[in-house]
Each structure stands twice: as C-alpha cells, then as structure tokens.
Design a protein around this motif. Structure first.
Motif, PDB file in Angstrom:
ATOM      1  N   THR A  81       0.812  -1.218   0.000  1.00 50.48           N
ATOM      2  CA  THR A  81       0.000   0.000   0.000  1.00 50.48           C
ATOM      3  C   THR A  81       0.844   1.266   0.000  1.00 50.48           C
ATOM      4  OG1 THR A  81      -0.109  -0.106   2.415  1.00 50.48           O
ATOM      5  CG2 THR A  81      -1.945  -1.101   1.174  1.00 50.48           C
ATOM      6  N   TYR A  82       2.138   1.148   0.228  1.00 47.11           N
ATOM      7  CA  TYR A  82       3.005   2.324   0.231  1.00 47.11           C
ATOM      8  C   TYR A  82       3.172   2.844  -1.187  1.00 47.11           C
ATOM      9  CZ  TYR A  82       4.504   1.684   5.098  1.00 47.11           C
ATOM     10  OH  TYR A  82       4.549   1.600   6.464  1.00 47.11           O
ATOM     11  N   THR A  83       3.241   4.154  -1.303  1.00 50.98           N
ATOM     12  CA  THR A  83       3.384   4.763  -2.623  1.00 50.98           C
ATOM     13  C   THR A  83       4.842   4.733  -3.083  1.00 50.98           C
ATOM     14  OG1 THR A  83       3.719   6.949  -1.687  1.00 50.98           O
ATOM     15  CG2 THR A  83       1.447   6.324  -2.235  1.00 50.98           C
ATOM     16  N   GLU A 135       5.125   2.525 -13.594  1.00 47.37           N
ATOM     17  CA  GLU A 135       4.563   1.182 -13.717  1.00 47.37           C
ATOM     18  C   GLU A 135       5.105   0.507 -14.964  1.00 47.37           C
ATOM     19  OE1 GLU A 135       0.169  -0.852 -14.187  1.00 47.37           O
ATOM     20  OE2 GLU A 135       0.351   1.113 -13.235  1.00 47.37           O
ATOM     21  N   ASP A 136       5.483  -0.754 -14.825  1.00 49.19           N
ATOM     22  CA  ASP A 136       6.011  -1.525 -15.949  1.00 49.19           C
ATOM     23  C   ASP A 136       4.836  -2.033 -16.784  1.00 49.19           C
ATOM     24  OD1 ASP A 136       7.426  -3.058 -17.735  1.00 49.19           O
ATOM     25  OD2 ASP A 136       8.026  -4.581 -16.284  1.00 49.19           O
ATOM     26  N   THR A 137       4.700  -1.491 -17.984  1.00 48.22           N
ATOM     27  CA  THR A 137       3.572  -1.864 -18.848  1.00 48.22           C
ATOM     28  C   THR A 137       3.995  -2.789 -19.982  1.00 48.22           C
ATOM     29  OG1 THR A 137       3.922   0.106 -20.198  1.00 48.22           O
ATOM     30  CG2 THR A 137       2.356   0.300 -18.371  1.00 48.22           C
ATOM     31  N   THR A 138       5.243  -3.219 -19.993  1.00 46.38           N
ATOM     32  CA  THR A 138       5.721  -4.046 -21.107  1.00 46.38           C
ATOM     33  C   THR A 138       4.954  -5.356 -21.209  1.00 46.38           C
ATOM     34  OG1 THR A 138       7.491  -4.906 -19.688  1.00 46.38           O
ATOM     35  CG2 THR A 138       8.052  -3.094 -21.154  1.00 46.38           C
ATOM     36  N   GLN A 139       4.629  -5.963 -20.080  1.00 46.84           N
ATOM     37  CA  GLN A 139       3.898  -7.225 -20.100  1.00 46.84           C
ATOM     38  C   GLN A 139       2.480  -7.021 -20.642  1.00 46.84           C
ATOM     39  OE1 GLN A 139       3.384  -9.168 -16.283  1.00 46.84           O
ATOM     40  NE2 GLN A 139       3.662 -11.166 -17.231  1.00 46.84           N
ATOM     41  N   ALA A 140       1.812  -5.965 -20.218  1.00 45.64           N
ATOM     42  CA  ALA A 140       0.461  -5.679 -20.693  1.00 45.64           C
ATOM     43  C   ALA A 140       0.474  -5.374 -22.194  1.00 45.64           C
ATOM     44  CB  ALA A 140      -0.141  -4.512 -19.921  1.00 45.64           C
ATOM     45  N   GLN A 141       1.505  -4.647 -22.634  1.00 45.58           N
ATOM     46  CA  GLN A 141       1.616  -4.336 -24.062  1.00 45.58           C
ATOM     47  C   GLN A 141       1.842  -5.620 -24.875  1.00 45.58           C
ATOM     48  OE1 GLN A 141       4.848  -1.546 -23.932  1.00 45.58           O
ATOM     49  NE2 GLN A 141       3.496   0.233 -23.825  1.00 45.58           N
ATOM     50  N   ARG A 142       2.669  -6.500 -24.363  1.00 46.96           N
ATOM     51  CA  ARG A 142       2.952  -7.759 -25.065  1.00 46.96           C
ATOM     52  C   ARG A 142       1.701  -8.621 -25.153  1.00 46.96           C
ATOM     53  NH1 ARG A 142       5.084 -10.377 -29.017  1.00 46.96           N
ATOM     54  NH2 ARG A 142       5.859 -12.430 -28.510  1.00 46.96           N
TER      55      ARG A 142
END
Length: 116
Positions: A77-79, A84-91
C-alpha cells in the motif's frame, strides 16, 4: 500521514551475509571491486544499517539491487515514484491482436478448403 503500526527495519548486514553465502561472493574480491579493505567489507555484515552510498557501492560491485529487496519488504500500500512496468500488458495486447488475425486466416483457409 496516517499512524500505522511500527515496521521493524531489516538487518542489512544479515541481508548481505545471506546474499554473499547464497551467491558465493568472495569478500576479498568484493573489497577490491569496492576499493575498500576486506575488514571493512566484513564489518558491513555486522551492521544493522548502512549509509545509502555504501549500499549503492555494494549493489554496483555485485550487480544486485538490494534497494529493491528492501522495498519488497514494505507494505504494497506504500506509494512509490517508480513508473509502472507496462511491457507485459503491451505484449499481451500485441499477442491478442495477432491471435485474432490468425483466427481470421484459419477461418478463411477452412472456408476455401470447404470445411468451414
């Protein structure tokens, strides 16, 4: 700031000691890489805490991110300011699109062959 229960910080020396043993790190070689004495490197294993620049030098010398290891021990929960790593979502999106195209081609081939 919210009041939360007190988190006990990890013993950095133990963290280093475990890493060195697991990865068979030669402390004399590490000391040379850090331009410090072997006794100093040995002393780091006994310390509960270290200055950031010392930990940074160890990270660079052994090519391991101890800061990430420490961060992983904090609550989710800490900021953070880490992007954010979006490479996986893009792939995944790319593969889903490719899958749609391939399904269309298979359907077309089956229709041409007469099995569709």
């Amino acid at each position: 700031m919210k009041t939360q229960k007190k988190l006990i910080p990890p013993h950095l020396g133990n963290l280093l000691k475990i890493y060195y043993k697991k990865n068979r790190i030669n402390k004399s070689g590490l000391a040379r890489a850090m331009n410090r004495s072997r006794a100093t490197v040995q002393d780091y294993e006994e310390r509960k805490s270290l200055q950031c620049n010392v930990l940074w030098d160890i990270c660079v010398a052994v090519e391991h991110n101890f800061f990430a290891d420490l961060a992983a021990q904090l609550p989710q929960t800490y900021t953070t300011n880490v992007p954010e790593d979006t490479t996986q979502a893009q792939r995944i999106a790319q593969l889903e699109e490719e899958n749609k195209i391939l399904k269309t081609k298979v359907d077309t081939l089956l229709a041409v062959v007469g099995k569709g």
